[in-house]
Design an enzyme around this catalytic site. Structure first.
Site, PDB file in Angstrom:
ATOM      1  N   ASP A 270       0.881  -1.150   0.000  1.00 21.53           N
ATOM      2  CA  ASP A 270       0.000   0.000   0.000  1.00 21.53           C
ATOM      3  C   ASP A 270       0.926   1.208   0.000  1.00 21.53           C
ATOM      4  O   ASP A 270       2.124   1.113   0.241  1.00 21.53           O
ATOM      5  CB  ASP A 270      -0.907  -0.032   1.246  1.00 21.53           C
ATOM      6  CG  ASP A 270      -2.067   0.933   1.109  1.00 21.53           C
ATOM      7  OD1 ASP A 270      -3.062   0.776   1.843  1.00 21.53           O
ATOM      8  OD2 ASP A 270      -1.985   1.844   0.255  1.00 21.53           O
TER       9      ASP A 270
HETATM   10  C1  GLC Z   1      -3.960   4.515   0.177  1.00 17.64           C
HETATM   11  C2  GLC Z   1      -4.918   3.404   0.353  1.00 17.64           C
HETATM   12  C3  GLC Z   1      -5.010   2.489  -0.828  1.00 17.64           C
HETATM   13  C4  GLC Z   1      -4.824   3.290  -2.102  1.00 17.64           C
HETATM   14  C5  GLC Z   1      -3.405   3.837  -2.096  1.00 17.64           C
HETATM   15  C6  GLC Z   1      -3.110   4.682  -3.330  1.00 17.64           C
HETATM   16  O1  GLC Z   1      -3.414   4.981   1.321  1.00 17.64           O
HETATM   17  O2  GLC Z   1      -4.811   2.641   1.547  1.00 17.64           O
HETATM   18  O3  GLC Z   1      -6.289   1.837  -0.795  1.00 17.64           O
HETATM   19  O4  GLC Z   1      -5.033   2.466  -3.246  1.00 17.64           O
HETATM   20  O5  GLC Z   1      -3.141   4.603  -0.941  1.00 17.64           O
HETATM   21  O6  GLC Z   1      -3.827   5.869  -3.289  1.00 17.64           O
END
Ligand code: GLC
Length: 754
Positions: A270
């Site tokens: 993430d």
């Molecule tokens: C975030 C989220 C994830 C998302 C990623 C990119 O913090 O947890 O679901 O796809 O960053 O934006």
């Protein structure tokens, strides 16, 4: 150190030139030709602002586009950079770009929980295909969706993005979504793997969950989606799982995900997730997003000092190359930047209609000949989606007033005049706290906005009243019982006044719940004649609700979560953080160390014990016989259905095939949902009273029309996980198959002896 950084910078800079000159390449061949520096750069994404940590400009397209991330190109070997963008309710890119006089809006589809409420994989697949087409046509390669995490507790801030409290409902919905998106030749990222159940301290919270609950509840949803739909990528979660960070859970990423489930794609972190990137790569977390020089240098150092084996490095590099090779960029696809937004809006509308849940019915549908007294700011300021990465820059939102007018309803003049004035003031309010925060209650001044005199007068002149209660939530924040689960005192007072005045005149009152997750209903539902749940229904929300209010659409949604009588009835409520922030701020980094250390000081923040084990949601309420306001799977219709001829047979491949005939015995067309639960024979472990193993939704049936429904249940769905044997067991004995309308309403039963 400078040399390494400059190489990294060089790769980033040159990728700009590459992004549209994509050509296909053979991953294995390229792997043999890559330098170590090129290999490591492929595992570390472009940094979050499009530049690498040293500040050099990276991918201008990504910056302009506003996508979440990108991979590095290797221009000399024909490897293009690919672009990754959110999210579960629609493609998330900037709606405008510097120097361009056009827009790049994306369709705002209903959020995850709304899609799950359709209990209709065909509709979900259609949404996925439309969304996937926008991903393709706007030049993105992987959509960072779906979010499939289990809704363990009603207050998790991201529940709106997730599907259900049940792993089968969640997994089947995710599979349909993935199939739809990937049918367009673009990828998805099934997230967040795994056990991402709260936002407070999300970057460092340690989820302490039993082995059985882990496999039966928090991994089964991912397993179903991976086996059925084959997502191109998986995104690991921010949290720890029993003391190991998700990015470093080798047993989960290599042995389980790839070894047992057969996953063949790439795994990414993430955004900003994880702490020890070389360990993450060694554990099977192939890509670090977004990138930064420190991650690049850490992995390169680990390779050179031997703490990261060349075999592990090459294994992850090959997976990233294979991901890039299947992308539209590598296939030379030239995006048209002009997707069919009108047809996608229609798809969003149909999905919004299909996921609306009728909780209570006395008056609906309403005749459009009558006047509607439309109360509460939420009716004029409909919430289409949640906040954070799950939000979408949508071209418009149809609020309920617009929708009702489009459906032919006229508005009560007195109420309409008042709110049109009031909304100007409400929208101009600068004092209102950030609307993106869950405790922003847009309508909390509604009572002030609608003096009793206006309500009284409208009860005389209107045929019915509609009151909308709204709740929003988002990434990085969890909801608060008193502000989000409970209705505000003014909301209750507004409904009470409207209810007293309209009922005194023999008129009806409809409540519309425009909400991001379960709310308390037991204390006020008797004041309403009808209750509709429309979740966060996307840009066409007002149209969809009006179609149900007018009867143009017969509601067929079912609750994918339980609505408890009170929050503390929920079995996880004693193990969930309740932090009332003293100011609007994002406290997901609440106590994050960012160095991998785990604190054990504060319960539910540093660590959360999943004491309820497998008894999440209806598994708890039904097994412990705890009354709920509305059970999992509940939803009414404007017509009635009879079920006959229920049978379950074992097919040659071991699957169970359940059949049942559904007949529309009412006065209008409608769709019904057959839910198939199983009660397993007792064993050394406590078994839930029943567990969902499948479901099927009928086509639209005219009055008197029947449909033969079939629900296939793979044999492995019947097994339970035995922590003693660290594996799945299907004991001999009598299995009771239950055809039910919801988790508590049994219609037919039959037994199969194994
Ligand atoms: C975030 C989220 C994830 C998302 C990623 C990119 O913090 O947890 O679901 O796809 O960053 O934006």
């Amino acid at each position: 150190m400078m040399l390494r950084k400059s190489i990294f910078t060089l790769l980033v800079l040159s990728s700009t030139a590459m992004s549209h000159a994509a050509a296909s390449f053979d991953p294995a061949t390229v792997l043999r030709q890559l330098t170590d520096e090129e290999k490591v750069a492929l595992l570390v994404g472009v940094s979050s602002n499009g530049c690498n940590a040293s500040g050099d400009v990276g991918r201008l397209e990504k910056n302009a586009m506003g996508a979440a991330g990108a991979t590095h190109a290797v221009p000399r070997l024909g490897v293009p950079s690919i672009i990754l963008a959110d999210g579960p309710a629609g493609l998330r890119i900037n709606p405008t770009r510097k120097g361009e006089n056009r827009t790049y809006y994306c369709t705002g589809f209903p959020v995850g929980i709304h899609l799950a409420s359709t209990f209709n994989p065909q509709v979900v697949r259609k949404v996925g295909a439309a969304m996937g087409n926008e991903v393709l046509e706007y030049g993105v390669d992987v959509l960072l969706a779906p979010g499939v995490n289990i809704q363990r507790n009603p207050l998790c801030g991201r529940n709106f993005e997730y599907y259900s409290e049940d792993p089968v409902a969640a997994g089947l919905t995710a599979a349909a979504f993935i199939e739809g998106v990937q049918s367009q030749g673009v990828g998805t990222s099934l997230k967040h793997f795994a056990v991402n159940s709260q936002e407070v301290n999300r970057l460092a919270n340690d989820a302490i969950v039993s082995e059985r609950a882990l496999h039966e509840i928090y991994l089964r949803n991912f397993e179903i989606a991976v086996r059925k739909a084959g997502p191109w990528t998986i995104m690991t979660s921010y949290n720890y799982i029993n003391g190991t960070h998700a990015t470093e859970c080798k047993w989960m990423l290599e042995d389980l995900l790839r070894g047992q489930w057969g996953f063949e794609g790439a795994v990414m972190t993430d955004w900003g997730g994880g702490y020890r990137m070389a360990s993450a790569v060694a554990a099977g977390n192939d890509m670090i997003q977004p990138g930064a020089d420190k991650y690049y240098n850490e992995i390169l150092d680990a390779l050179h000092d031997g703490t990261l084996s060349r075999q592990d490095l090459d294994r992850s590099v090959l997976r990233v190359l294979e991901l890039v090779a299947r992308s539209p960029k590598a296939r030379g696809y030239v995006p048209g930047n002009n997707p069919d937004m009108a047809s996608h809006a229609q798809v969003a509308l149909e999905a919004a209609q299909e996921g609306i849940v009728l909780l209570k019915r006395n008056a609906l549908p309403l005749a459009s000949s009558g006047k509607i007294a439309l109360f509460a700011v939420g009716s004029y300021d409909f919430i289409a989606g949640g906040t954070g990465s799950g939000d979408v820059h949508r071209p418009y939102v149809v609020n309920l007033q617009d929708g009702l007018k489009k459906a032919g309803f006229s508005m009560d003049e007195g109420v309409d005049a008042f709110y049109s004035e009031y909304m100007k003031e409400e929208r101009s309010r600068t004092d209102v706290i950030n609307k993106s925060l869950p405790w922003y209650v847009p309508h909390e001044r509604a009572l002030e906005a609608c003096p009793a005199g206006v309500i009284k007068a409208s009860a005389q002149t209107s045929s019915a009243a509609i009151v909308t209660f709204s709740r929003i939530s988002g990434e990085g924040k969890d909801r608060i019982e008193g502000m989000d689960f409970e209705l505000d005192g003014r909301e209750i007072q507004l409904l009470k006044t409207v209810s007293e005045e309209f009922h005194a005149c023999g008129k009806k009152v409809v409540v519309v719940l425009n909400i991001c997750g379960a709310v308390q209903t037991a204390s006020w539902r008797d004041m309403a004649d009808d209750i509709l749940v429309c979740w966060l229904p996307g840009q066409e929300g007002g149209t969809a609700v009006a179609d149900v209010v007018s009867g143009r659409v017969n509601p067929s949604g079912r609750l994918p979560i339980s609505f408890p009588m009170k929050y503390t009835d929920d079995p996880s409520s004693s193990d969930f953080p309740q932090i009332i922030p003293d100011k609007p701020f994002n406290y997901s980094h609440y106590r994050n160390f960012r160095d991998g250390r785990i604190r054990r000081d504060i319960k539910d923040i540093d660590y959360t014990e999943y004491k309820e084990d497998i008894f999440v949601g209806y598994r708890y309420y039904v097994t412990r016989d705890v009354e709920v306001a509305y059970p999992f799977g509940y939803g009414q219709s404007y017509t009635t259905f009879a079920w006959d001829g229920f049978s379950v047979k074992k097919s040659d491949d071991g699957a169970f095939v359940a059949k049942i005939k559904v007949t529309n015995t009412g006065e209008c067309s409608g769709k019904d949902v057959v839910q198939l639960y199983v009660k397993a024979p007792s064993s050394s472990l406590e078994m839930p009273a029943r567990e969902l193993k499948g479901y099927a939704k009928t086509p639209l049936l005219a009055p008197g029309e029947s449909a033969e429904m079939e629900i296939d249940v793979p044999e492995e769905y019947i097994a339970y996980y035995d922590p003693q044997r660290h594996g799945w067991i299907t004991p001999k004995g009598k299995y009771t198959f239950i055809a039910a309308r919801d988790a508590v309403t049994i219609v037919r039963k039959c037994t199969v002896c194994m």
